[in-house]
Structures are given as structure tokens and as C-alpha cells.
Design a protein around this motif. Structure first.
Motif, PDB file in Angstrom:
ATOM      1  N   ALA A 105       0.835  -1.208   0.000  1.00  0.00           N
ATOM      2  CA  ALA A 105       0.000   0.000   0.000  1.00  0.00           C
ATOM      3  C   ALA A 105       0.867   1.254   0.000  1.00  0.00           C
ATOM      4  O   ALA A 105       0.586   2.223  -0.719  1.00  0.00           O
ATOM      5  CB  ALA A 105      -0.923  -0.006   1.210  1.00  0.00           C
ATOM      6  N   LYS A 106       1.942   1.226   0.800  1.00  0.00           N
ATOM      7  CA  LYS A 106       2.844   2.396   0.864  1.00  0.00           C
ATOM      8  C   LYS A 106       3.528   2.619  -0.486  1.00  0.00           C
ATOM      9  O   LYS A 106       3.664   3.764  -0.946  1.00  0.00           O
ATOM     10  CB  LYS A 106       3.883   2.198   1.955  1.00  0.00           C
ATOM     11  CG  LYS A 106       4.783   3.411   2.171  1.00  0.00           C
ATOM     12  CD  LYS A 106       5.762   3.186   3.299  1.00  0.00           C
ATOM     13  CE  LYS A 106       6.580   4.450   3.582  1.00  0.00           C
ATOM     14  NZ  LYS A 106       7.283   4.969   2.382  1.00  0.00           N
ATOM     15  N   ALA A 107       3.939   1.527  -1.135  1.00  0.00           N
ATOM     16  CA  ALA A 107       4.579   1.652  -2.443  1.00  0.00           C
ATOM     17  C   ALA A 107       3.613   2.250  -3.460  1.00  0.00           C
ATOM     18  O   ALA A 107       4.011   3.084  -4.299  1.00  0.00           O
ATOM     19  CB  ALA A 107       5.074   0.288  -2.912  1.00  0.00           C
ATOM     20  N   ALA A 108       2.349   1.843  -3.400  1.00  0.00           N
ATOM     21  CA  ALA A 108       1.343   2.400  -4.308  1.00  0.00           C
ATOM     22  C   ALA A 108       1.180   3.896  -4.078  1.00  0.00           C
ATOM     23  O   ALA A 108       1.181   4.697  -5.024  1.00  0.00           O
ATOM     24  CB  ALA A 108       0.013   1.681  -4.126  1.00  0.00           C
ATOM     25  N   HIS A 109       1.050   4.300  -2.835  1.00  0.00           N
ATOM     26  CA  HIS A 109       0.854   5.710  -2.517  1.00  0.00           C
ATOM     27  C   HIS A 109       2.088   6.535  -2.860  1.00  0.00           C
ATOM     28  O   HIS A 109       1.967   7.679  -3.338  1.00  0.00           O
ATOM     29  CB  HIS A 109       0.508   5.865  -1.038  1.00  0.00           C
ATOM     30  CG  HIS A 109      -0.823   5.282  -0.684  1.00  0.00           C
ATOM     31  ND1 HIS A 109      -1.121   4.769   0.561  1.00  0.00           N
ATOM     32  CD2 HIS A 109      -1.948   5.110  -1.432  1.00  0.00           C
ATOM     33  CE1 HIS A 109      -2.361   4.333   0.570  1.00  0.00           C
ATOM     34  NE2 HIS A 109      -2.883   4.517  -0.623  1.00  0.00           N
ATOM     35  N   ASP A 110       3.265   5.984  -2.632  1.00  0.00           N
ATOM     36  CA  ASP A 110       4.495   6.704  -2.987  1.00  0.00           C
ATOM     37  C   ASP A 110       4.572   6.968  -4.483  1.00  0.00           C
ATOM     38  O   ASP A 110       5.189   7.956  -4.921  1.00  0.00           O
ATOM     39  CB  ASP A 110       5.724   5.912  -2.538  1.00  0.00           C
ATOM     40  CG  ASP A 110       5.898   5.911  -1.024  1.00  0.00           C
ATOM     41  OD1 ASP A 110       5.238   6.733  -0.353  1.00  0.00           O
ATOM     42  OD2 ASP A 110       6.665   5.077  -0.515  1.00  0.00           O
ATOM     43  N   ALA A 111       3.946   6.086  -5.278  1.00  0.00           N
ATOM     44  CA  ALA A 111       3.954   6.251  -6.745  1.00  0.00           C
ATOM     45  C   ALA A 111       2.766   7.073  -7.229  1.00  0.00           C
ATOM     46  O   ALA A 111       2.593   7.247  -8.438  1.00  0.00           O
ATOM     47  CB  ALA A 111       3.942   4.877  -7.413  1.00  0.00           C
ATOM     48  N   GLY A 112       1.925   7.553  -6.292  1.00  0.00           N
ATOM     49  CA  GLY A 112       0.775   8.357  -6.685  1.00  0.00           C
ATOM     50  C   GLY A 112      -0.432   7.545  -7.100  1.00  0.00           C
ATOM     51  O   GLY A 112      -1.383   8.094  -7.681  1.00  0.00           O
ATOM     52  N   ALA A 113      -0.420   6.235  -6.801  1.00  0.00           N
ATOM     53  CA  ALA A 113      -1.538   5.359  -7.169  1.00  0.00           C
ATOM     54  C   ALA A 113      -2.434   5.130  -5.955  1.00  0.00           C
ATOM     55  O   ALA A 113      -2.019   5.319  -4.810  1.00  0.00           O
ATOM     56  CB  ALA A 113      -1.010   4.028  -7.690  1.00  0.00           C
ATOM     57  N   LEU A 114      -3.655   4.693  -6.220  1.00  0.00           N
ATOM     58  CA  LEU A 114      -4.592   4.351  -5.158  1.00  0.00           C
ATOM     59  C   LEU A 114      -4.609   2.831  -4.959  1.00  0.00           C
ATOM     60  O   LEU A 114      -4.320   2.069  -5.879  1.00  0.00           O
ATOM     61  CB  LEU A 114      -5.995   4.854  -5.488  1.00  0.00           C
ATOM     62  CG  LEU A 114      -6.141   6.372  -5.632  1.00  0.00           C
ATOM     63  CD1 LEU A 114      -7.595   6.752  -5.883  1.00  0.00           C
ATOM     64  CD2 LEU A 114      -5.596   7.096  -4.413  1.00  0.00           C
TER      65      LEU A 114
END
Length: 418
Positions: free
Chosen positions: A218-227
Motif C-alpha cells: 500500500a505504501k509503495a502504491a501511494h508513494d507512486a501516486g496510485a490508489l
């Protein structure tokens, strides 16, 4: 029964529209290239009694066997009080969208209860009043992410973990195609986000029963600007960490196992929940609470400008019909059992699954995952999964293949020792 307009009413409507007859109205409104230029070749009409007899004959061919397939479908016990007073009650089973709030306060309150149940179990801020099924709810979540994610103009790829239910992957692929969205599937544990990914979906627990920790993902997704979207088992959430607490922006799933009969595959009510900042992108019906001049609570549909009956061209979704009756059944199932009762059911299901896993280990089989809720993956070694499934079918049991040399077995509320 549907009561059609009378001949006089039809003629009045045609005069108002400026047409002489229905044929002229159809000619003016329906393109010729999609019309059939001959009468339908239909058999002679049957009486109601004849039709019912034929339907009974067809239904008698169904085989009711013990289902251990899982994959989002579980047998359940519908409390008789719910079956009698809701499922079999025309006041509930004929209900549709409560556009006239003043006539539908009870139904709106029941749907608000459904929404509250979902937000409690997912630890997210807001939920709608149900969707069609888990797969279409996942597709709606994809669309929500597509419209809400940052940098949308350069993002057109959506990641789906290969541990999602196969029907969910198939439906999301179908819904993505006309939107120009590319679906990427793979193992979530080694997936690398880039600036073309606008969202990611995982299954919790996975389709083969495994329970993973998705917090780093989840953190990797958010760091990339994804939901980040989690498709979660509603009963498992009574025991497991809720998606909202490990980074989920959206949670979806089926509420079928909350008292809704399997019905040979459907229909069932899905849920979708999200964070408050994305509420304007939430599809479907949303029940809210107002207060009248005397400060008494009054229920009504809220934020309706998101919906297709008001903004057809710009609605958040045009394929998001609510399953009102089945959502009400699921919410009343939760009320009937209460929080402790739901946890007791979930714990009992898990205990039976752990007991099955241990028994299979003692017989020499390897269980694919240490952490599971109600579904286990059984490694068969050199044995063929198709042969075992055929033998189980002859014995009146449905199992699910998990490759050529493994099967998965899912237990549920109806499981007993014998």
C-alpha cells in the motif's frame, strides 16, 4: 404484474409527442440498422400454471451438492425471521430505488444500516448502499481510482494481483477495455510501480486462502501516486485487520455470506467503501440523514448529482444498480447476530478449517499456506487435481482446482463435523 397504459392513455401520449401511432414513434427514435424487420419466432404462449410446471421440471434437474469451491461464494444460514419477514415479504422484495424518500423511510434506514456495517468492518469513511457483485464492484473501484488518482492524464494502467478471484480479473478486464485502461496482472510481492499505474487491487484473503500483509505494498502504491484497492471477505474482516488500517483507499467485496442464499450463483449484494476525500467519485446509491424542522431525523438519498438519473453523461457510473433486497438481508443478518455473534461464526469457520488442515497434514498432504481464514490450498504431490475433483463430484462434493497438482477447499457457516 405490470399494468400497461390503456389505449386511451397511449393515444393521448402519442398526440402530445406528435405521432399518429406507435410505429411512427419507433421509426423516429430507433435506428433501422438495429431493428428486426420480421416478427419474433416465438412459441405459443403458455398459461401461468403451464409456465410454472415447466419451470419446476427444469429446476428439478439441478443437483444440490456440498460446495467447497469458495472463490467468493459461501453457503450460509439465513435466519428464519429474516427469510420470513424480508426475503419472502413483498413489501421488501418488490422494493426498488427509494427516490420518494417520504414513502421509504424504513427501507432507507435499513440501507443506512448496511452502509454503517460496511464502514465498521472496513475501517473506511463512507460506503454506498450496495452494488451488483464483487467483480463489478472491483470494476467500479478501478473506475473510481482512474478518475480520482493524481496525474490522470499520464496514467492508464491498473494492476491486479494474480491472487484475485478469476471472475474478478475477467470482469475488470472487460470493463477496462472501453475506457482505454490497460490491466496488468502479476505477483504483488515483486511488482514495481511506475508513473503509468493509477491503482492496484489485491484479494484479502487471497483466492487460494492465503492471508498476506499488504501494508508495504500500500505504501509503495501511494508513494507512486496510485490508489490502493482491497477486495476483502466480509466475514473474515470480523477477525482480520480491516483494509482501512493498512492503507486501503477503497475496499470492495460480496456480502453474500451474510445470510444471502447461494442461489446457484446469484444474485448477491456487493459493497464498496472509500475514504471521505473520494466520496464524489463513489458510484451508486448513497443514503444520508437529514433533520426536519423539528430536528427529527429523516433519511434520503444523498449526493445524487453523482448518479446517472441526474447526470447521465457525466455520472460516476452507469452500471451500478444496487441490490436493495439482498443488501437489506445482509445488514439484518449483522443486526441479528451482532458483533460478537459474527466474530463467533467467523472463529468457528476458521477453527474447522484449521482442523481440516491438520487432518490433511497427518495424512501426508502439504498445506500451501500457514496463514488462512476459511480456505486452504492442498498440494497433491504427483496426484492429479482433475482426478480428485471428479471423484469428489461423484461423492456429491464440489472442489476447486488450484493448478494440475493442487486443490483448494473452502469451508463456511454450514460446515459441521459430520
Amino acid at each position: 404484474r405490470h399494468i400497461a397504459p390503456s389505449a386511451e392513455e397511449t393515444a393521448q401520449m402519442l398526440r402530445e409527442l406528435g405521432f399518429e401511432n406507435l410505429e411512427a414513434l419507433v421509426d423516429a427514435t430507433v435506428p433501422k440498422n438495429i431493428r428486426l424487420n420480421r416478427p419474433l419466432d416465438l412459441p405459443k404462449a403458455k398459461s401461468e400454471n403451464e409456465a410454472l410446471a415447466e419451470l419446476r421440471a427444469l429446476s428439478s434437474k439441478n443437483k444440490v451438492v456440498r460446495n467447497f469451491i469458495g472463490a467468493g461464494y459461501s453457503d450460509t444460514i439465513t435466519p428464519p425471521v429474516i427469510q420470513r419477514n424480508i426475503l419472502e415479504n413483498p413489501g421488501w422484495y418488490t422494493a426498488y430505488t427509494p427516490y420518494q424518500a417520504e414513502l421509504a423511510q424504513g427501507r432507507l434506514e435499513a440501507l443506512l444500516n448496511f452502509q454503517t456495517m460496511v464502514t465498521d468492518l472496513t475501517a473506511l469513511d463512507i460506503a454506498n448502499a450496495s452494488l451488483l457483485d464483487e467483480a463489478t464492484a472491483a470494476a467500479e473501484a478501478m473506475a473510481l481510482c482512474y478518475h480520482a488518482a493524481s496525474g490522470r492524464d499520464s496514467r492508464n494502467r491498473f494492476f491486479m494481483a494474480d491472487n484475485c478471484h478469476p471472475q474478478t480479473i475477467a470482469v475488470v478486464r472487460t470493463r477496462a477495455k472501453p475506457l482505454g485502461i490497460e490491466i496488468v496482472t502479476g505477483n504483488f510481492s515483486n511488482f514495481e510501480f511506475d508513473d503509468t499505474i493509477f491503482g492496484a487491487l489485491v484479494q484479502y484473503p487471497a483466492t487460494d486462502g492465503a492471508i498476506y500483509d499488504y501494508e508495504k505494498f500500500a505504501k509503495a502504491a501511494h508513494d507512486a501516486g496510485a490508489l490502493f484497492v482491497v477486495a476483502a471477505d466480509i466475514l473474515a474482516l470480523t477477525l482480520l485487520k480491516p483494509p482501512g488500517q493498512f492503507g486501503a483507499d477503497v475496499a470492495v467485496g460480496s456480502t453474500q455470506r451474510f445470510g444471502v442464499p447461494l442461489g446457484f450463483g446469484g444474485p448477491h449484494a456487493a459493497y464498496i467503501a472509500t475514504r471521505d476525500q473520494f466520496k464524489r467519485h463513489l458510484p451508486g446509491r448513497l443514503v444520508g440523514v437529514s433533520h426536519d424542522a423539528e430536528r427529527r431525523p429523516a433519511y434520503r438519498l444523498a449526493l445524487q448529482t453523482r448518479e446517472q438519473h441526474i447526470r447521465r453523461d457525466k455520472a460516476t457510473s452507469n452500471i451500478c444498480t444496487a441490490q436493495v433486497l439482498l443488501a437489506v438481508i445482509a445488514s439484518m443478518y449483522a443486526v441479528y447476530h451482532g458483533p460478537e455473534g459474527l466474530r463467533a461464526i467467523a472463529q468457528r469457520v476458521h477453527n474447522f478449517t484449521a482442523k481440516l488442515a491438520e487432518g490433511l497434514r497427518q495424512l501426508g498432504f502439504r498445506i500451501g499456506h500457514e496463514n488462512f481464514f476459511d480456505t486452504i490450498r492442498v498440494e497433491l504431490g504427483q496426484a492429479s487435481s482433475s482426478n480428485l475433483i471428479e471423484r469428489a463430484e461423484r461423492a456429491g462434493c464440489n472442489l476447486r482446482a488450484a493448478g494440475n497438482e493442487a486443490i483448494s477447499i473452502a469451508l463456511d457457516e454450514t460446515t459441521t463435523d459430520f
